[in-house]
Design a protein around this motif. Structure first.
Motif, PDB file in Angstrom:
ATOM      1  N   SER A 143      65.314  31.323  43.058  1.00  0.00           N
ATOM      2  CA  SER A 143      63.974  31.640  43.557  1.00  0.00           C
ATOM      3  C   SER A 143      63.138  32.110  42.372  1.00  0.00           C
ATOM      4  O   SER A 143      63.544  31.959  41.219  1.00  0.00           O
ATOM      5  CB  SER A 143      64.032  32.716  44.655  1.00  0.00           C
ATOM      6  OG  SER A 143      64.592  33.914  44.143  1.00  0.00           O
ATOM      7  N   LEU A 144      61.972  32.670  42.644  1.00  0.00           N
ATOM      8  CA  LEU A 144      61.094  33.143  41.572  1.00  0.00           C
ATOM      9  C   LEU A 144      60.876  34.650  41.715  1.00  0.00           C
ATOM     10  O   LEU A 144      59.858  35.087  42.253  1.00  0.00           O
ATOM     11  CB  LEU A 144      59.749  32.403  41.632  1.00  0.00           C
ATOM     12  CG  LEU A 144      59.794  30.901  41.353  1.00  0.00           C
ATOM     13  CD1 LEU A 144      58.450  30.250  41.680  1.00  0.00           C
ATOM     14  CD2 LEU A 144      60.169  30.625  39.907  1.00  0.00           C
ATOM     15  N   PRO A 145      61.814  35.452  41.244  1.00  0.00           N
ATOM     16  CA  PRO A 145      61.683  36.916  41.365  1.00  0.00           C
ATOM     17  C   PRO A 145      60.742  37.478  40.298  1.00  0.00           C
ATOM     18  O   PRO A 145      61.158  38.157  39.359  1.00  0.00           O
ATOM     19  CB  PRO A 145      63.125  37.397  41.171  1.00  0.00           C
ATOM     20  CG  PRO A 145      63.714  36.389  40.235  1.00  0.00           C
ATOM     21  CD  PRO A 145      63.082  35.069  40.594  1.00  0.00           C
ATOM     22  N   TYR A 146      59.472  37.162  40.466  1.00  0.00           N
ATOM     23  CA  TYR A 146      58.461  37.535  39.482  1.00  0.00           C
ATOM     24  C   TYR A 146      57.259  38.194  40.147  1.00  0.00           C
ATOM     25  O   TYR A 146      56.999  38.008  41.335  1.00  0.00           O
ATOM     26  CB  TYR A 146      57.940  36.292  38.749  1.00  0.00           C
ATOM     27  CG  TYR A 146      58.833  35.759  37.663  1.00  0.00           C
ATOM     28  CD1 TYR A 146      58.528  35.974  36.320  1.00  0.00           C
ATOM     29  CD2 TYR A 146      59.960  34.993  37.960  1.00  0.00           C
ATOM     30  CE1 TYR A 146      59.324  35.452  35.307  1.00  0.00           C
ATOM     31  CE2 TYR A 146      60.763  34.471  36.955  1.00  0.00           C
ATOM     32  CZ  TYR A 146      60.431  34.708  35.626  1.00  0.00           C
ATOM     33  OH  TYR A 146      61.223  34.203  34.638  1.00  0.00           O
ATOM     34  N   ASP A 147      56.509  38.926  39.330  1.00  0.00           N
ATOM     35  CA  ASP A 147      55.188  39.430  39.701  1.00  0.00           C
ATOM     36  C   ASP A 147      54.161  38.832  38.760  1.00  0.00           C
ATOM     37  O   ASP A 147      54.483  38.493  37.616  1.00  0.00           O
ATOM     38  CB  ASP A 147      55.111  40.960  39.552  1.00  0.00           C
ATOM     39  CG  ASP A 147      55.993  41.701  40.537  1.00  0.00           C
ATOM     40  OD1 ASP A 147      56.241  41.160  41.623  1.00  0.00           O
ATOM     41  OD2 ASP A 147      56.436  42.816  40.200  1.00  0.00           O
ATOM     42  N   LEU A 148      52.940  38.713  39.239  1.00  0.00           N
ATOM     43  CA  LEU A 148      51.821  38.426  38.350  1.00  0.00           C
ATOM     44  C   LEU A 148      51.132  39.757  38.114  1.00  0.00           C
ATOM     45  O   LEU A 148      50.588  40.359  39.039  1.00  0.00           O
ATOM     46  CB  LEU A 148      50.844  37.427  38.966  1.00  0.00           C
ATOM     47  CG  LEU A 148      49.652  37.076  38.055  1.00  0.00           C
ATOM     48  CD1 LEU A 148      50.135  36.339  36.796  1.00  0.00           C
ATOM     49  CD2 LEU A 148      48.627  36.217  38.805  1.00  0.00           C
ATOM     50  N   LEU A 149      51.196  40.240  36.886  1.00  0.00           N
ATOM     51  CA  LEU A 149      50.614  41.539  36.547  1.00  0.00           C
ATOM     52  C   LEU A 149      49.263  41.353  35.875  1.00  0.00           C
ATOM     53  O   LEU A 149      49.122  40.535  34.958  1.00  0.00           O
ATOM     54  CB  LEU A 149      51.538  42.321  35.616  1.00  0.00           C
ATOM     55  CG  LEU A 149      52.918  42.695  36.151  1.00  0.00           C
ATOM     56  CD1 LEU A 149      53.628  43.608  35.150  1.00  0.00           C
ATOM     57  CD2 LEU A 149      52.829  43.381  37.507  1.00  0.00           C
ATOM     58  N   GLY A 150      48.283  42.130  36.330  1.00  0.00           N
ATOM     59  CA  GLY A 150      46.957  42.090  35.745  1.00  0.00           C
ATOM     60  C   GLY A 150      46.703  43.279  34.843  1.00  0.00           C
ATOM     61  O   GLY A 150      47.339  44.332  34.982  1.00  0.00           O
ATOM     62  N   ALA A 151      45.783  43.122  33.919  1.00  0.00           N
ATOM     63  CA  ALA A 151      45.402  44.217  33.034  1.00  0.00           C
ATOM     64  C   ALA A 151      44.774  45.346  33.844  1.00  0.00           C
ATOM     65  O   ALA A 151      44.520  45.210  35.050  1.00  0.00           O
ATOM     66  CB  ALA A 151      44.427  43.715  31.979  1.00  0.00           C
ATOM     67  N   LYS A 152      44.515  46.474  33.187  1.00  0.00           N
ATOM     68  CA  LYS A 152      44.032  47.670  33.878  1.00  0.00           C
ATOM     69  C   LYS A 152      42.771  47.420  34.696  1.00  0.00           C
ATOM     70  O   LYS A 152      42.580  48.027  35.749  1.00  0.00           O
ATOM     71  CB  LYS A 152      43.800  48.786  32.862  1.00  0.00           C
ATOM     72  CG  LYS A 152      45.076  49.276  32.202  1.00  0.00           C
ATOM     73  CD  LYS A 152      44.810  50.389  31.199  1.00  0.00           C
ATOM     74  CE  LYS A 152      46.101  50.875  30.562  1.00  0.00           C
ATOM     75  NZ  LYS A 152      45.881  51.973  29.576  1.00  0.00           N
ATOM     76  N   ASP A 153      41.912  46.529  34.221  1.00  0.00           N
ATOM     77  CA  ASP A 153      40.655  46.263  34.922  1.00  0.00           C
ATOM     78  C   ASP A 153      40.716  45.017  35.795  1.00  0.00           C
ATOM     79  O   ASP A 153      39.708  44.576  36.332  1.00  0.00           O
ATOM     80  CB  ASP A 153      39.508  46.141  33.919  1.00  0.00           C
ATOM     81  CG  ASP A 153      39.747  45.029  32.902  1.00  0.00           C
ATOM     82  OD1 ASP A 153      40.908  44.588  32.760  1.00  0.00           O
ATOM     83  OD2 ASP A 153      38.776  44.602  32.248  1.00  0.00           O
ATOM     84  N   ILE A 154      41.909  44.422  35.932  1.00  0.00           N
ATOM     85  CA  ILE A 154      42.082  43.228  36.765  1.00  0.00           C
ATOM     86  C   ILE A 154      42.856  43.626  38.016  1.00  0.00           C
ATOM     87  O   ILE A 154      44.073  43.832  37.980  1.00  0.00           O
ATOM     88  CB  ILE A 154      42.824  42.113  36.016  1.00  0.00           C
ATOM     89  CG1 ILE A 154      42.121  41.778  34.699  1.00  0.00           C
ATOM     90  CG2 ILE A 154      42.952  40.875  36.891  1.00  0.00           C
ATOM     91  CD1 ILE A 154      40.735  41.225  34.861  1.00  0.00           C
ATOM     92  N   LYS A 155      42.142  43.749  39.123  1.00  0.00           N
ATOM     93  CA  LYS A 155      42.770  44.230  40.351  1.00  0.00           C
ATOM     94  C   LYS A 155      42.676  43.245  41.512  1.00  0.00           C
ATOM     95  O   LYS A 155      43.389  43.401  42.509  1.00  0.00           O
ATOM     96  CB  LYS A 155      42.137  45.558  40.762  1.00  0.00           C
ATOM     97  CG  LYS A 155      42.276  46.657  39.702  1.00  0.00           C
ATOM     98  CD  LYS A 155      41.600  47.944  40.136  1.00  0.00           C
ATOM     99  CE  LYS A 155      41.748  49.023  39.082  1.00  0.00           C
ATOM    100  NZ  LYS A 155      41.087  50.292  39.469  1.00  0.00           N
ATOM    101  N   THR A 156      41.799  42.260  41.414  1.00  0.00           N
ATOM    102  CA  THR A 156      41.590  41.315  42.509  1.00  0.00           C
ATOM    103  C   THR A 156      41.511  39.894  41.973  1.00  0.00           C
ATOM    104  O   THR A 156      41.409  39.668  40.752  1.00  0.00           O
ATOM    105  CB  THR A 156      40.284  41.616  43.253  1.00  0.00           C
ATOM    106  OG1 THR A 156      39.174  41.359  42.366  1.00  0.00           O
ATOM    107  CG2 THR A 156      40.241  43.066  43.726  1.00  0.00           C
TER     108      THR A 156
END
Length: 379
Positions: A157-170
């Motif tokens: 499967s794909l046990p991953y997250d997409l993480l955004g920078a501090k100002d990337i929330k949406t």
């Protein structure tokens, strides 16, 4: 923001609509750019020393049961990792560190690469005898002069997250920004496409940047060089604690996928079936350590990755409970269906590739038929 891993409450995601770029290097012989040690140099050294054809006999297993495997055709091997932070690829390192390869008559060196693209370059060029990578490049290679073959799958499967920078929330924050991947056609690329789908975005809504390994991707987001990056779930929390945002958690939206597994050249496999059998036997015994001695596995993982103890322990625990690793490496052609569909959208040449034609499960089956799993008391 903090959270606990691993997580449940999963549901299927829609089929990825965006395309994965075919690894252009499938037909090339360019030297790779390693992330830590120099695989190119290591592979060159291995190539300079003719592979020995010593008829080795199996060493008695820990249980004391004398268990013979067919003599290896080749004993000197170099195996590449596409992601040196991925717990599901750590069994190769564990087998090396604990002398398990030697026990099966193999002299194996494990080296790290910056993603699937460079790994495949080295594998196709003959600098590696095996590579721990994803299934997409194997589908692509099927229509080249150097086809590859999947012989184990370490994660399904794909046990991953997409993480955004501090100002990337949406999703709106991410639109129009740069997103890091390891290389086009890699697992990281697939993760980003799946995550964008969950956010209601298309691949054209962002700019993909080939950055390299997971550690490099995390550093790029923290430095503000890119707006987001895919990170294995088990390694996400530390980055989140540093201020990054979890935009998408793909463990909540699982999909059947050949995320990582041992891939070999078909022509090499045809000449070295017993070597592959012994290689998989060693990896199986190393995976057993993860289940039966997690403290030791955690210590070795921590030493190799330089991650802290809690993160390392969580990574090994996720392997042991099956959320990050595929117990026993068993798989089928179904694991290659989605990689083919994604690749097909940009490479019509793979339309007639049968996923069953790029896999070989006979090694795993032979070990079971020989009674190997029972002999080592595989859990």
């Amino acid at each position: 923001m903090s959270r606990t891993t691993p997580r449940n409450g999963r549901r299927l995601i829609p089929l990825l609509a965006a395309a994965m770029f075919v690894v252009a290097a499938c037909g090339a012989g360019a030297s790779p750019s390693p992330s830590s040690e120099s695989p190119s140099a290591a592979a060159t050294s291995a190539a300079a020393s003719p592979s020995s054809s010593v008829a080795t006999s199996a060493t008695p297993l820990p249980s004391g049961v004398a268990f013979d495997l067919p003599p290896a055709e080749t004993t000197d091997l170099t195996i590449g990792l596409s992601n040196n932070l991925a717990a599901n690829q750590f069994v190769d390192v564990l087998a090396q560190e604990m002398g398990i390869f030697e026990k099966y008559g193999l002299n194996v060196k494990v080296v790290s690469f910056e993603g699937d693209g460079k790994l495949v370059q080295a594998l196709v060029a003959g600098q590696l005898q095996g590579g721990e990578g994803s299934g997409g490049p194997v589908i692509s290679a099927a229509v080249t002069d150097t086809p590859l073959q999947v012989v184990t799958v370490n994660a399904t499967s794909l046990p991953y997250d997409l993480l955004g920078a501090k100002d990337i929330k949406t999703a709106a924050d991410l639109k129009g920004k740069q997103v890091a991947i390891s290389s086009f056609g890699s697992t990281a690329h697939a993760v980003v496409l799946a995550a964008l789908d969950q956010l209601g975005l298309q691949a054209s809504d962002v700019t993909l940047q080939q950055v390299g390994s997971e550690s490099t991707r995390i550093a790029a987001v923290l430095a503000g060089s890119v707006a987001a990056a895919p990170v294995t779930t088990i390694n996400s929390q530390k980055a989140i604690d540093q201020g990054l945002n979890a935009l998408v958690d793909l463990t909540q939206h699982p999909v059947l996928y050949d995320t990582a597994g041992l891939n070999v050249r078909k022509d090499w496999a045809a000449k070295n079936p017993n070597t592959i059998l012994r290689l998989i036997a060693a990896l199986t015994e190393a995976q057993k350590v993860v289940f039966t001695d997690p403290d030791l596995a955690t210590q070795k993982y921590m030493e190799f990755t330089q991650l802290d103890h809690d993160t390392s322990a969580a990574a090994i625990a996720a392997c042991a409970d099956g959320s990050a690793c595929n117990k026993g490496f068993t798989f089928s052609a179904d694991n290659l269906v989605l990689p083919k569909q994604v690749t097909l959208t940009v490479n019509p040449a793979v339309k007639d590739v049968d996923p069953a034609s790029v896999i070989d499960t006979s090694y795993l089956q032979k070990l079971k038929d020989l009674g190997f799993n029972a002999a080592i008391a595989y859990p």
